[in-house]
Design an enzyme around this catalytic site. Sequence first.
Site, PDB file in Angstrom:
ATOM      1  N   TYR A 146       0.802  -1.233   0.000  1.00 16.79           N
ATOM      2  CA  TYR A 146       0.000   0.000   0.000  1.00 16.79           C
ATOM      3  C   TYR A 146       0.833   1.282   0.000  1.00 16.79           C
ATOM      4  O   TYR A 146       2.045   1.223   0.119  1.00 16.79           O
ATOM      5  CB  TYR A 146      -1.086  -0.013   1.065  1.00 16.79           C
ATOM      6  CG  TYR A 146      -0.775  -0.170   2.528  1.00 16.79           C
ATOM      7  CD1 TYR A 146       0.471   0.011   3.059  1.00 16.79           C
ATOM      8  CD2 TYR A 146      -1.816  -0.504   3.405  1.00 16.79           C
ATOM      9  CE1 TYR A 146       0.688  -0.118   4.430  1.00 16.79           C
ATOM     10  CE2 TYR A 146      -1.600  -0.641   4.769  1.00 16.79           C
ATOM     11  CZ  TYR A 146      -0.350  -0.442   5.276  1.00 16.79           C
ATOM     12  OH  TYR A 146      -0.145  -0.564   6.608  1.00 16.79           O
ATOM     13  N   GLU A 147       0.174   2.399  -0.202  1.00 12.70           N
ATOM     14  CA  GLU A 147       0.835   3.702  -0.410  1.00 12.70           C
ATOM     15  C   GLU A 147       1.798   3.670  -1.594  1.00 12.70           C
ATOM     16  O   GLU A 147       2.826   4.341  -1.582  1.00 12.70           O
ATOM     17  CB  GLU A 147       1.596   4.150   0.842  1.00 12.70           C
ATOM     18  CG  GLU A 147       0.790   4.252   2.097  1.00 12.70           C
ATOM     19  CD  GLU A 147      -0.414   5.174   1.967  1.00 12.70           C
ATOM     20  OE1 GLU A 147      -0.433   6.006   1.058  1.00 12.70           O
ATOM     21  OE2 GLU A 147      -1.340   5.027   2.778  1.00 12.70           O
ATOM     22  N   GLY A 148       1.435   2.927  -2.630  1.00 12.32           N
ATOM     23  CA  GLY A 148       2.317   2.752  -3.790  1.00 12.32           C
ATOM     24  C   GLY A 148       3.154   1.505  -3.575  1.00 12.32           C
ATOM     25  O   GLY A 148       3.965   1.457  -2.651  1.00 12.32           O
TER      26      GLY A 148
END
Lengths: 597, 597
Positions: free
Chosen positions: B440-442
Amino acid sequence: MPIYKAPVEDTSFILNEVIRIADYAHLAGFDEATPDLVSAILEEGSKFVEEVLQPLNQVGDDIGCVRNADGSVTAPPGFKEAYKEFCAAGWQGLAQSAEFGGQGLPHVIATAFEEYLISANMAFAMYPGLTHGAIAAIQAVGSQEQQQRYVPKMIEGVWSGTMNLTEPQCGTDLGLLRTKAEPQADGSYRVSGTKIFISAGDHDMSENIIHLVLAKMPDSPDSVRGISLFIVPKFLINDDGSLGARNQVSCGSIEKKMGIHGNATCVLNYDGATGYLIGEKEKGMRAMFIMMNAARLGVGLQGLAISEVASQNAAGYARDRLQGRALSGPKNADDKADPIIVHPDVRRMLMNARAFNEGARALALWGALQVDLTHCGDTPEVRDEAEDLIGLLTPVIKAFFTDKGFENATNAQQCLGGHGYIREWGMEQFVRDARIAMIYEGTNGIQALDLVGRKLPAKGGRALRTYLSIVGRFISEHKDDETMGPLVAKLSEALSDLQAATSWLMSNAMAKPDNAGAASVPYLHLMALVMFGHMWGQIARAALDGIKRGEGDAKFYENKLITARYFYSHMLSESSVHRARVEAGSETMMALEAEAF
Amino acid sequence: MPIYKAPVEDTSFILNEVIRIADYAHLAGFDEATPDLVSAILEEGSKFVEEVLQPLNQVGDDIGCVRNADGSVTAPPGFKEAYKEFCAAGWQGLAQSAEFGGQGLPHVIATAFEEYLISANMAFAMYPGLTHGAIAAIQAVGSQEQQQRYVPKMIEGVWSGTMNLTEPQCGTDLGLLRTKAEPQADGSYRVSGTKIFISAGDHDMSENIIHLVLAKMPDSPDSVRGISLFIVPKFLINDDGSLGARNQVSCGSIEKKMGIHGNATCVLNYDGATGYLIGEKEKGMRAMFIMMNAARLGVGLQGLAISEVASQNAAGYARDRLQGRALSGPKNADDKADPIIVHPDVRRMLMNARAFNEGARALALWGALQVDLTHCGDTPEVRDEAEDLIGLLTPVIKAFFTDKGFENATNAQQCLGGHGYIREWGMEQFVRDARIAMIYEGTNGIQALDLVGRKLPAKGGRALRTYLSIVGRFISEHKDDETMGPLVAKLSEALSDLQAATSWLMSNAMAKPDNAGAASVPYLHLMALVMFGHMWGQIARAALDGIKRGEGDAKFYENKLITARYFYSHMLSESSVHRARVEAGSETMMALEAEAF
């Protein structure tokens, strides 16, 4: 829902063109394994696992095994019926001896099928897998009467088997085990103790379960030298072969664990259960190692099988999922985005898995061929060489395949982004299931110690010498070839790393055994890379031969060459780091006091 | 049950002796952060997380979040009460601006505490973590009125926050998003659409939830350039600040996922919910990146924090579990076996984790210091340099920390053998929880692209030049020192690998962008190794200084030197392989047709 398609074309290529099983057609078992029969088995086998077992894989994970109020254990919905079909079709007996009702085919063919079986449903595959291990032990050390009594039913599948080693205080160090076997007047034994982590330990899929149990007799030394092996059936067996009373062995609980929920991992309580000595008194470890070595190769296959199915699903998603544009310009201009398979980093993960899967499949089947040759090789030299090679291959296949299997499952999950973390896509189950294979049947650290501490020094280092000369020969035969030359040049570098690491071990591990322990895992990975390099060399050569013949699927062969080049340029270079880690020694690794951690 | 002890001694050593926060005492925020206050915060913080949050970690996993029949969401048992305590003690506002009720301490101090918070209970830590991100965005782009309305309550913790980016068809590629925001006569917007994977998306811990939502206005371009950011509160807020009607946003379901069960990952349905534009129209991406960059550093910390707690538990087990004998002879002769910490391969896993944890802690805190300096640095040069450095550090910390965090959690699990796979020991939860941080978050692949494609070329490569000159200076200052010389010599080799890989990229990625994509992950890992080598150099120097001063715990300093040597001899050598992978290029990686997979 995840998909699975058995890689029949690749298996056939490896069997027929890489390891060339036709060359062994004069040997027992192989004489039956005509190309047509093998092809029929692979096709039928894939159909069965794809249609019957794969659809049960998520159910097995979600619902798992249930211990009922009466202490009985129920396998996940559908497992019992699928197992009945599995047995009825004769899959359990594929490579088992015809004398006891098996089909007598080579182990290499059964191994090809077993990969598919695990990919489709690893938790399911463990039930017949454990039975195979138990059959092997009974055939190796059981009396003629014991073989007659147990083996045919187990090959038929109506009875299944287990291995009982671990106890709460005793895992790797079996000398610590406490389960007792007291001799009775009738020649049987009363077995008492608690065994834990017993895979397929109890369930309703088979009519009886034949537990093979390590225990100590009262007059035996309280060490690893005092261990004997016992048969303890779940139901006692009458003289006419029918089932008698329930034995005093019961499932205390089913472990709640990270994955393989479809397999019942049991605490088994033996409360004065009736058992029968199998093999000689105090020679239990030898018998157990027969099961264990077969089981280790099976566990290695789990690494490959999960890597294969996980990367199939990742590739499917990567072809479908539209997100972003290719760095090199739009590839799917009609749509708002390109499929993510255009992104090099997605490719990197898929290519790493592909180069592993295809190389591992070749190595696993070549290893399985060695297992066959230990039995049916036509000269003592052939049988001895095969014995040496499989000894060396076993820890590498077990540890390296499962380390990489987990890594590739994790990467496959990564290809799906957030969706990979969600249960419904099934990717996280692959990761959780794959994880156990690095642990059981001897952790991967124990495999590395087995390689460095036992397999390398055995018989004055004969196995490694044999293997190195095989690889050396392959390199010299191909180094002047235009296409093969650049590939084997890289293999040659990795081989030099392996030789240097081996020399370092010989010079530094005798005086300071911690150096061997510290080096063991990087050394195993280094050897694995050389073995993969050797297999990829053979695959490339077979592909070149195929292209030269001008028959068959030219694209298939060209893709093999591309993947070989990828392996040599992106993956094999890791050998130098493993060598550096071996040579870094144990000093800083061991310098801190235990309390500092 | 797993244990956790916050590493206060190590944190204090890094703050005071490695990055030396006292040197910044003249800056706003730092003036308050006296050694006594920092020490009190770390002590109080550890007590709170060890006693209140850690005991809820397994409960959160087992029971998870529940979506009730009325659509409301209940956090795991104990979470609500613990969150109340957390807020009451002021932990939420540690580094928040005093103007809005925060304590105004430096970000570096809050980061030190945040590591402990996550180690104790990662799923819990995400609730305040998301709120921090939302506060950052509101403070950066919100109007004065919006800041006054939302920020104080969020700093107090009675309101929490979320980030809403992802939709079913749109993850990394935000241009594909479909959520619509239609302007209303009163200046508000009607927000409609479906957002998925919304962490802390709904729960009963706070009185209100302030959703920050990316959406497109009807007249905006249907691409990434048409995205605006909206505030959508769960409960509308009356003019007097009290809570009004329930807004039209609801939790459609809670995702069933691999880990972080204690955090409610929601599908949020916006059915004409009332929203308020924040920041400029069509500048939503800029605001979102403010949240995102802070969040990425927080996710990086998750990698460190899980690695720390998992390896603490592995070390504890390894000290207690008796199994086998040391290769160098019995260490615990009175008992039947030695503790497994005597085995080099167990040490290898523990030392790898230790060298990572301590190096990562130093790098995370140095990075957090740069975040502080971007705000409070006393000259434009200092602020610019800090901006450059944190830009470079962010993708490395996010991706490398989480890759290694997962690897170390897996190794820690491995130290427990079969017990590591069983839920009750808690090790497999660490692995499952750690896994999400790579996604997550890229995803970590996106971080690597951010590094190679955005951070390296920005401002003519200024950030990298700045960083390389810092490392180069460190090497020349220490190369002639008797103890430091051999260490920085190895750092120098890794730095050469990084420079060579950078040159290769400059020469090969312009003409063929796939080469940049193919190189990005190995390049990021190579840069991370250099950064760790640089931190370990500074740690070693601080330890030498400590020994020279002759005060404090000499053993502590000596252990730092041993671990530094371990890092340089066993871990840093990997740099050459990453370089080789960069230089291997994209050709074989991209050569297969998509259909071949």
